[in-house]
Scaffold this motif. Structure first.
Motif, short mmCIF file in Angstrom:
data_model
loop_
_atom_site.label_atom_id
_atom_site.label_comp_id
_atom_site.label_asym_id
_atom_site.label_seq_id
_atom_site.Cartn_x
_atom_site.Cartn_y
_atom_site.Cartn_z
N UNK A 63 2.04 -7.62 -8.47
CA UNK A 63 1.18 -7.46 -6.79
C UNK A 63 -0.37 -7.27 -7.42
N UNK A 64 -0.98 -8.53 -6.70
CA UNK A 64 -2.54 -8.22 -6.39
C UNK A 64 -2.25 -6.04 -5.69
N UNK A 65 -1.93 -6.15 -5.15
CA UNK A 65 -2.11 -4.82 -3.74
C UNK A 65 -0.39 -4.34 -4.46
N UNK A 66 -0.49 -2.83 -5.13
CA UNK A 66 0.63 -2.06 -5.17
C UNK A 66 2.33 -2.12 -4.58
N UNK A 67 3.01 -2.88 -4.81
CA UNK A 67 4.59 -3.07 -3.43
C UNK A 67 5.57 -2.41 -4.43
N UNK A 68 6.55 -1.50 -3.17
CA UNK A 68 7.16 -0.84 -3.73
C UNK A 68 7.51 -1.10 -2.19
N UNK A 69 9.05 -0.72 -2.60
CA UNK A 69 10.35 -1.25 -1.34
C UNK A 69 10.03 0.25 -0.60
N UNK A 70 10.11 -0.03 0.70
CA UNK A 70 10.19 1.58 2.03
C UNK A 70 8.76 1.20 2.68
N UNK A 71 9.28 1.84 3.82
CA UNK A 71 7.92 2.06 4.16
C UNK A 71 7.85 3.44 4.48
N UNK A 72 6.94 4.13 4.95
CA UNK A 72 6.46 5.79 4.88
C UNK A 72 5.59 5.97 6.27
N UNK A 73 5.60 7.15 6.97
CA UNK A 73 4.80 7.67 8.18
C UNK A 73 3.92 8.16 7.94
N UNK A 74 3.32 8.16 8.53
CA UNK A 74 1.81 9.07 8.42
C UNK A 74 2.62 10.44 8.93
N UNK A 75 3.49 10.68 9.88
CA UNK A 75 3.29 11.62 10.12
C UNK A 75 4.08 12.57 8.71
N UNK A 76 5.08 12.10 7.35
CA UNK A 76 5.27 12.21 6.95
C UNK A 76 4.03 13.34 6.28
N UNK A 77 2.98 12.85 5.87
CA UNK A 77 2.38 13.97 4.72
C UNK A 77 1.94 14.61 5.28
N UNK A 78 1.77 15.81 4.43
CA UNK A 78 1.18 16.93 4.94
C UNK A 78 -0.22 17.57 4.05
N UNK A 79 -1.47 18.16 4.75
CA UNK A 79 -3.01 18.93 3.83
C UNK A 79 -3.39 17.42 3.08
N UNK A 80 -3.57 16.78 3.65
CA UNK A 80 -3.90 14.91 3.41
C UNK A 80 -5.09 14.92 3.75
N UNK A 81 -6.05 14.41 2.99
CA UNK A 81 -7.00 13.34 3.47
C UNK A 81 -6.92 11.85 3.20
#
Length: 235
Positions: free
Chosen positions: A91-109
């Motif tokens: 893949x030209x852009x890294x790809x893996x299965x699944x969706x991660x939601x914005x709200x799942x990240x903490x202490x992140x920029x």
């Protein structure tokens, strides 16, 4: 050029390609496997490159690409190794299965990475880019002065693709050093705007295992950079 580096195609009586191979000019008429031998018994219509490739390795790559392209377009090939050869594409852009939601990240920029190269220091980030090299693109140069001045509790850098890539995907996640250690003058020294985010280990670019997953922003729409909801809640 190598005499063992021709690429050839076997076609059935209807003209459809049924096998892709490489080798000498004599190779198409030598035994392969039962499926190939049966197909050649029905038709000896072989196309072969006019000149050999410069090396057997180059011929193998060309063979692999043809197998992948033909297979993806519905050709019924009798190549038994075609699944192995499909690794010639990544893949030209890294790809893996699944969706991660914005709200799942903490202490992140969050930083948005355009797929194109910006300059010598900020190169393309793709499925071929190692974590350390990707880190150098993703950690600089960003408007981080306000985050440093506030003393935001940021522990992770999350690089995501811009809307130029659909769907938007996570390109990497790194653990960051405290914001007090970030280099807000890095851009000025390089003749550009912005600072650099300091990382704990640039080679560890998949903290949390979300690299390549599709990102659901859940309505959040940052510009160049963004922050996780818990960080924003403390402003």
């Amino acid at each position: 050029m190598s005499e063992n580096a021709y690429v050839y195609l076997l076609r059935d009586p209807e003209g459809r390609i049924v096998y892709v191979g490489k080798g000498t000019r004599q190779r198409p008429y030598q035994p392969h496997n039962d499926d190939y031998d049966l197909a050649r018994a029905r038709s000896s219509d072989v196309l072969i490159t006019a000149v050999p490739f410069s090396s057997e390795k180059d011929a193998e790559l060309a063979e692999s690409l043809l197998i992948r392209v033909l297979g993806d377009n519905g050709s019924d090939l009798v190549n038994r190794a075609q699944l192995v050869h499909s690794s010639a594409f990544v893949p030209l852009v890294p790809q893996s299965d699944g969706v991660v939601r914005y709200e799942e990240f903490r202490n992140a920029i969050f930083v948005k990475i355009h797929p194109a190269r910006i300059d010598a220091q900020r190169d393309v980030v793709s499925g071929l880019t190692g974590s350390a090299a990707a880190a150098e693109r993703c950690r600089r140069y960003w408007p981080i002065g306000a985050a440093v001045a506030r003393g935001d509790d940021i522990r992770y850098l999350v690089a995501v693709s811009t809307a130029a890539v659909q769907p938007v995907r996570v390109l990497g996640v790194w653990e960051t050093r405290p914001v007090a250690e970030w280099d807000v003058e890095a851009g000025a020294r390089a003749g550009v705007r912005g600072g650099a985010i300091e990382l704990v280990d640039p080679a560890a670019g998949d903290v949390g295992g979300n690299r390549g997953r599709e990102l659901d922003w859940q309505g959040y729409s940052p510009q160049l950079i963004g922050f996780s909801a818990d960080v924003r809640a403390k402003w």
